[in-house]
Design a protein around this motif. Structure first.
Motif: not given
Length: 227
Positions: A93-102
């Motif tokens: 994402l634009a905040n520089g962090k990577s996420y996984s939506f479960q």
């Protein structure tokens, strides 16, 4: 008279001889003492040097062990990060962090365990920017979902709550991330927002809410910062 003088001379000679012998004996004893003292100093220095060598080797061993331990930790981190990046369906994402939506609804403990097994962690929301980036991406994933577990959890016993993120940093009670006047006596935290029943593109009040840890909801995993 002559005999007396002779005897006196003999006595003086004997006394002088005895004194000389005593001095010689004392001199010999002093010599022996000095020799023993010198040997003691040499032995003390030898022991001291051996102790120094032993300490150096001990310190070198400790440094080597610490270095090896650091290498192992680095290897474990690399393997965990490779695993996380390979199979978690991460979105940067634009905040520089990577996420996984479960999209499997679980209680907080199960959600947290699933993230860890994937080499991830439940998401940490540091500020409003993080919050809105996660919410908007969650809306992209599924517009009908409005509840996501995050990593904050109460770490205190009793009535006073002390919410902490997974790394131990505090989610302060006066943080603007909280839903204002949320008095729920629960120990886990979720992102929650209200959906507009008349407009699927609209939502309101996206904030952090206290929620029962045993209730099931969806959750967001985050790639650790070291990855």
């Amino acid at each position: 008279m002559a005999r007396f003088v002779f005897l006196l001379v003999l006595l003086v000679a004997a006394a002088l001889a005895s004194e000389s012998a005593t001095k010689a004996q004392e001199s010999e004893q002093l010599k022996i003492f000095n020799e023993m003292n010198q040997k003691l100093k040499q032995l003390t220095k030898l022991v001291h040097d051996q102790v120094e060598v032993a300490n150096q080797r001990h310190n070198q061993t400790l440094e080597s062990l610490a270095e090896n331990h650091k290498h192992l930790e680095d290897i474990e981190t690399t393997l965990r990060c490779v695993k996380a990046r390979a199979g978690a369906g991460l979105t940067l994402l634009a905040n520089g962090k990577s996420y996984s939506f479960q999209l499997a609804s679980k209680n907080w403990s199960s959600a947290n365990e699933t993230c860890v097994k994937q080499g991830l962690q439940l998401a940490t929301i540091r500020d409003e920017y993080d919050l809105m980036r996660v919410v908007r991406q969650g809306r992209e994933v599924d517009r009908d979902i409005n509840s996501w577990w995050v990593s904050a959890k109460n770490s205190a016993n009793g009535d006073v709550k002390d919410f902490r993120w997974h790394d131990g940093t505090q989610l302060e009670s006066n943080s603007t991330l909280w839903k204002k006047d949320d008095q729920a006596n629960e120990d886990c935290v979720r992102i929650y927002y209200y959906l507009n029943p008349y407009n699927r593109n609209s939502f309101t009040n996206a904030q952090l809410y206290r929620h029962s840890c045993t209730e099931s909801t969806y959750y967001v995993c985050e790639l650790p910062s070291e990855c």
